[in-house]
Design a protein around this motif. Structure first.
Motif, PDB file in Angstrom:
ATOM      1  N   GLN A  24     -13.977   1.561  21.272  1.00 19.11           N
ATOM      2  CA  GLN A  24     -13.696   0.338  21.399  1.00 19.11           C
ATOM      3  C   GLN A  24     -12.225  -0.275  21.467  1.00 19.11           C
ATOM      4  O   GLN A  24     -11.657  -0.862  22.544  1.00 19.11           O
ATOM      5  N   ARG A  25     -11.447   0.435  20.608  1.00 22.13           N
ATOM      6  CA  ARG A  25     -10.008   0.012  20.569  1.00 22.13           C
ATOM      7  C   ARG A  25      -9.269   0.642  21.716  1.00 22.13           C
ATOM      8  O   ARG A  25      -8.434  -0.184  22.211  1.00 22.13           O
ATOM      9  N   HIS A  26      -9.383   1.740  21.985  1.00 19.85           N
ATOM     10  CA  HIS A  26      -8.888   2.338  23.220  1.00 19.85           C
ATOM     11  C   HIS A  26      -9.300   1.635  24.238  1.00 19.85           C
ATOM     12  O   HIS A  26      -8.298   1.312  25.022  1.00 19.85           O
ATOM     13  N   GLN A  41      -7.233  -1.435  24.362  1.00 17.54           N
ATOM     14  CA  GLN A  41      -5.848  -1.219  24.702  1.00 17.54           C
ATOM     15  C   GLN A  41      -5.554  -0.729  26.298  1.00 17.54           C
ATOM     16  O   GLN A  41      -4.760  -1.191  26.840  1.00 17.54           O
ATOM     17  N   CYS A  88     -15.767   2.617  17.312  1.00 17.38           N
ATOM     18  CA  CYS A  88     -14.476   1.425  16.747  1.00 17.38           C
ATOM     19  C   CYS A  88     -13.625   2.070  17.515  1.00 17.38           C
ATOM     20  O   CYS A  88     -12.511   1.213  17.928  1.00 17.38           O
TER      21      CYS A  88
END
Length: 71
Positions: free
Chosen positions: A11-13, A16, A8
């Motif tokens: 995925q967030r990186h 962004q 997660c």
């Protein structure tokens, strides 16, 4: 012992990074159109902007090709 980052966070990186690249592409497209419209004939400063825009678009394509950014 190696510790891998939770998926997660990765995925967030990536989301962004994708958002930042998309924003930069939009800025470069606007800058390029303004440069082309306002520069005198023979001034090719806009070529640098176009090259950066192409590189950013290619990076987005590669990023989207490696990971599904829309879960």
């Amino acid at each position: 012992m190696t510790v891998s980052a939770p998926s997660c966070l990765i995925q967030r990186h990536l989301l962004q990074l994708s958002a930042a690249l998309t924003e930069r592409c939009q800025q470069l497209q606007l800058e390029l159109s303004e440069q082309v419209a306002s520069l005198p004939f023979g001034n090719e400063r806009w070529l640098l902007t176009e090259r950066e825009l192409c590189a950013a678009e290619e990076a987005l394509l590669r990023l989207h090709g490696k990971v599904d950014l829309h879960p």
